[in-house]
Design a protein around this motif. Structure first.
Motif, short mmCIF file in Angstrom:
data_model
loop_
_atom_site.label_atom_id
_atom_site.label_comp_id
_atom_site.label_asym_id
_atom_site.label_seq_id
_atom_site.Cartn_x
_atom_site.Cartn_y
_atom_site.Cartn_z
N SER A 55 0.57 -1.04 0.18
CA SER A 55 -0.36 0.07 0.11
C SER A 55 1.01 1.55 0.41
O SER A 55 2.28 1.03 0.26
CB SER A 55 -1.08 -0.04 1.39
N HIS A 79 -3.65 -4.58 -6.02
CA HIS A 79 -3.05 -3.99 -7.41
C HIS A 79 -1.46 -3.59 -7.15
O HIS A 79 -1.10 -3.16 -8.09
CB HIS A 79 -3.21 -2.88 -7.85
N TRP A 80 -1.21 -4.72 -6.11
CA TRP A 80 0.47 -4.95 -5.39
C TRP A 80 1.02 -6.25 -5.57
O TRP A 80 0.72 -7.72 -6.08
CB TRP A 80 0.30 -4.08 -3.85
N HIS A 94 3.95 -0.81 -6.98
CA HIS A 94 2.42 -1.34 -7.89
C HIS A 94 2.41 -1.64 -9.32
O HIS A 94 3.41 -1.67 -9.94
CB HIS A 94 2.03 0.23 -8.42
#
Length: 169
Positions: A55, A79-80, A94
């Motif tokens: 994050s 999304h990582w 990311h």
């Protein structure tokens, strides 16, 4: 059961467990993308923050600054992607900063790029350690590479970014 039979049975059991473990690792898939894990990707951006966790609130440990650098994806969360470089250093990046385009980084100094995929073919260029190449395709021994306007074939073992048994086009 005599001792020889017991040893043979135990050996067969252990061999079966080892094969099953190897098959399980080969069949691992990412929980987000369902793509194989681990897998090679490349850095799409000129700059990518590498974080301790998945994050924006996690601390940045370092920054990758080489577009095209090959990385291994070892984890997924939203999304990582958790990545590692050839030195085993990594963290969370990311997904938008990564590409599925295959690249490799030269590990053998003055690696020859040849006109054909044979050891005695004409040498078109020589690559220094650390040079990033685009991997167009790889067979059992040779990869077709593109770098700085040169195209040709180089031995797969000269690069980090492709596994020894991997074949793709």
């Amino acid at each position: 059961m005599n001792k020889v039979s017991a040893v043979l049975a135990l050996t067969a059991l252990v061999a079966g467990l080892l094969i099953s473990a190897a098959e399980a690792r080969a069949a691992e898939r990412g929980p987000v993308t369902n793509l194989p894990m681990p897998r090679f990707v490349s850095l799409k951006a000129d700059k990518a923050n590498v974080r301790r966790g998945p994050s924006l609130t996690h601390k940045i440990d370092w920054v990758y600054t080489r577009r095209g650098m090959p990385l291994t994806v070892t984890g997924e969360f939203g999304h990582w992607r958790r990545v590692q470089d050839r030195d085993g250093v990594g963290g969370w990046v990311h997904y938008s900063l990564l590409s599925g385009a295959r690249t490799g980084i030269v590990d053998r100094d003055l690696t020859p790029v040849r006109a054909r995929a044979v050891p005695d073919a004409q040498v078109k260029a020589r690559l220094e350690v650390g040079v990033i190449v685009h991997l167009d395709e790889c067979g059992p021994v040779w990869c077709r590479v593109k770098v700085a306007g040169h195209r040709g074939w180089a031995e797969k073992a000269a690069f980090w970014g492709v596994t020894p048994g991997e074949v793709f086009d």
